[in-house]
Design a protein around this motif. Structure first.
Motif, PDB file in Angstrom:
ATOM      1  N   UNK A   8       0.720  -1.351   0.118  1.00 53.34           N
ATOM      2  CA  UNK A   8       0.133  -0.084   0.000  1.00 53.34           C
ATOM      3  C   UNK A   8       0.788   1.256   0.005  1.00 53.34           C
ATOM      4  N   UNK A   9       0.531   2.341  -0.766  1.00 50.77           N
ATOM      5  CA  UNK A   9       1.095   3.511  -0.791  1.00 50.77           C
ATOM      6  C   UNK A   9      -0.051   4.315  -1.140  1.00 50.77           C
ATOM      7  N   UNK A  10       0.252   5.805  -0.668  1.00 55.36           N
ATOM      8  CA  UNK A  10      -0.752   6.920  -0.834  1.00 55.36           C
ATOM      9  C   UNK A  10      -0.004   8.139  -1.230  1.00 55.36           C
ATOM     10  N   UNK A  11      -0.847   8.941  -2.183  1.00 56.28           N
ATOM     11  CA  UNK A  11      -0.461  10.217  -2.410  1.00 56.28           C
ATOM     12  C   UNK A  11      -1.366  11.024  -3.035  1.00 56.28           C
ATOM     13  N   UNK A  12      -1.106  12.118  -3.413  1.00 58.44           N
ATOM     14  CA  UNK A  12      -1.916  13.106  -4.184  1.00 58.44           C
ATOM     15  C   UNK A  12      -1.992  12.535  -5.689  1.00 58.44           C
ATOM     16  N   UNK A  13      -0.966  12.408  -6.354  1.00 53.50           N
ATOM     17  CA  UNK A  13      -0.815  12.037  -7.786  1.00 53.50           C
ATOM     18  C   UNK A  13      -1.259  13.018  -8.637  1.00 53.50           C
ATOM     19  N   UNK A  14      -1.312  14.329  -8.196  1.00 53.00           N
ATOM     20  CA  UNK A  14      -1.714  15.293  -9.429  1.00 53.00           C
ATOM     21  C   UNK A  14      -0.485  15.560 -10.118  1.00 53.00           C
ATOM     22  N   UNK A  15      -0.973  15.871 -11.358  1.00 51.81           N
ATOM     23  CA  UNK A  15       0.031  16.239 -12.521  1.00 51.81           C
ATOM     24  C   UNK A  15       0.956  14.889 -12.910  1.00 51.81           C
ATOM     25  N   UNK A  16       0.385  13.657 -12.858  1.00 47.56           N
ATOM     26  CA  UNK A  16       0.982  12.428 -13.036  1.00 47.56           C
ATOM     27  C   UNK A  16       2.373  12.665 -13.859  1.00 47.56           C
ATOM     28  N   UNK A  17       3.279  12.256 -13.204  1.00 48.54           N
ATOM     29  CA  UNK A  17       4.845  12.294 -13.976  1.00 48.54           C
ATOM     30  C   UNK A  17       5.746  11.093 -13.749  1.00 48.54           C
ATOM     31  N   UNK A  18       6.755  11.156 -14.409  1.00 51.17           N
ATOM     32  CA  UNK A  18       7.591   9.983 -14.320  1.00 51.17           C
ATOM     33  C   UNK A  18       8.014   9.717 -12.887  1.00 51.17           C
ATOM     34  N   UNK A 125      13.259   6.122  -2.399  1.00 48.97           N
ATOM     35  CA  UNK A 125      13.889   7.461  -2.722  1.00 48.97           C
ATOM     36  C   UNK A 125      12.936   7.967  -3.625  1.00 48.97           C
ATOM     37  N   UNK A 126      12.818   9.561  -3.757  1.00 46.77           N
ATOM     38  CA  UNK A 126      11.991  10.204  -4.811  1.00 46.77           C
ATOM     39  C   UNK A 126      12.948  10.134  -6.029  1.00 46.77           C
ATOM     40  N   UNK A 127      12.302  10.471  -7.113  1.00 45.30           N
ATOM     41  CA  UNK A 127      13.098  10.543  -7.952  1.00 45.30           C
ATOM     42  C   UNK A 127      13.458  12.168  -8.294  1.00 45.30           C
ATOM     43  N   UNK A 128      14.895  12.216  -8.552  1.00 44.16           N
ATOM     44  CA  UNK A 128      15.333  13.685  -8.327  1.00 44.16           C
ATOM     45  C   UNK A 128      15.067  14.407  -9.528  1.00 44.16           C
ATOM     46  N   UNK A 129      15.014  15.639  -9.160  1.00 44.47           N
ATOM     47  CA  UNK A 129      14.748  16.517 -10.479  1.00 44.47           C
ATOM     48  C   UNK A 129      13.213  16.640 -11.030  1.00 44.47           C
ATOM     49  N   UNK A 130      12.397  16.065 -10.430  1.00 46.23           N
ATOM     50  CA  UNK A 130      10.964  16.322 -11.046  1.00 46.23           C
ATOM     51  C   UNK A 130       9.871  16.231  -9.852  1.00 46.23           C
ATOM     52  N   UNK A 131       8.699  16.996  -9.767  1.00 44.35           N
ATOM     53  CA  UNK A 131       7.687  17.003  -8.636  1.00 44.35           C
ATOM     54  C   UNK A 131       6.638  17.726  -9.387  1.00 44.35           C
ATOM     55  N   UNK A 132       5.463  17.620  -8.975  1.00 43.66           N
ATOM     56  CA  UNK A 132       4.258  18.293  -9.475  1.00 43.66           C
ATOM     57  C   UNK A 132       4.422  19.824  -9.250  1.00 43.66           C
ATOM     58  N   UNK A 133       5.203  20.341  -8.061  1.00 47.69           N
ATOM     59  CA  UNK A 133       5.353  21.713  -7.871  1.00 47.69           C
ATOM     60  C   UNK A 133       6.299  22.186  -8.861  1.00 47.69           C
ATOM     61  N   UNK A 134       7.345  21.842  -9.161  1.00 47.66           N
ATOM     62  CA  UNK A 134       8.249  21.909 -10.214  1.00 47.66           C
ATOM     63  C   UNK A 134       7.596  22.346 -11.568  1.00 47.66           C
ATOM     64  N   UNK A 135       6.562  21.408 -11.810  1.00 44.07           N
ATOM     65  CA  UNK A 135       5.976  21.287 -13.207  1.00 44.07           C
ATOM     66  C   UNK A 135       5.003  22.555 -13.240  1.00 44.07           C
ATOM     67  N   UNK A 136       4.367  22.639 -11.944  1.00 48.14           N
ATOM     68  CA  UNK A 136       3.284  23.949 -11.906  1.00 48.14           C
ATOM     69  C   UNK A 136       3.991  25.299 -12.087  1.00 48.14           C
ATOM     70  N   UNK A 137       5.403  25.416 -11.347  1.00 46.85           N
ATOM     71  CA  UNK A 137       6.019  26.385 -11.569  1.00 46.85           C
ATOM     72  C   UNK A 137       6.567  26.794 -13.263  1.00 46.85           C
ATOM     73  N   UNK A 138       7.032  25.724 -13.675  1.00 46.55           N
ATOM     74  CA  UNK A 138       7.311  25.851 -15.100  1.00 46.55           C
ATOM     75  C   UNK A 138       6.174  26.237 -16.204  1.00 46.55           C
ATOM     76  N   UNK A 139       5.098  25.832 -15.756  1.00 42.68           N
ATOM     77  CA  UNK A 139       3.986  26.180 -16.583  1.00 42.68           C
ATOM     78  C   UNK A 139       3.553  27.515 -16.326  1.00 42.68           C
TER      79      UNK A 139
END
Length: 139
Positions: A8-18, A125-139
């Protein structure tokens, strides 16, 4: 044979990314059945203080379409916050969580509770260099 039966895992998973995909694939490599809790819109707005880009039902639908996810469903604040409630609902034998939670007061307590009922926690570990927040900021 995989290390665990039900994960089991949980999260928001908004702006689904790699990064999301990497996490879920790592989880699935360790368990036969992967259940994903998707934090509902109320949780995202009131606890994370963000407005989701995609509505809760759309995020659940995206996750359920992935071959590495056996079941995704909405979870509310109580289940997201209290992993023992998540355990009661989903009957998993391993909880997957980001490694940034390891050693935190919240997860130390969860580890203690889970050890009494034979449930494990795997920190990934999280994948370095990508997050939903980063994606929102780029947009």
């Amino acid at each position: 044979m995989k290390k665990y039966r039900v994960g089991y895992t949980a999260g928001v998973f908004d702006l689904f990314h790699v990064g999301h995909l990497n996490l879920l694939e790592r989880c699935k490599e360790m368990c036969d059945v992967l259940i994903v809790g998707v934090c509902d819109d109320d949780y995202v707005i009131n606890i994370k203080h963000k407005k989701p880009v995609f509505a809760e039902n759309e995020r659940v639908r995206i996750l359920n379409a992935l071959k590495c996810v056996d079941r995704a469903e909405l979870v509310d604040f109580k289940i997201t916050d209290d992993k023992m409630l998540a355990l009661e609902k989903f009957h998993f034998d391993v909880l997957f969580s980001g490694d940034d939670w390891k050693g935190s007061e919240r997860y130390n307590k969860t580890e203690e509770q889970f050890s009494k009922v034979g449930v494990s926690i795997e920190y990934l570990p999280y994948t370095k260099g990508i997050s939903s927040t980063d994606i929102k900021n780029k947009i």
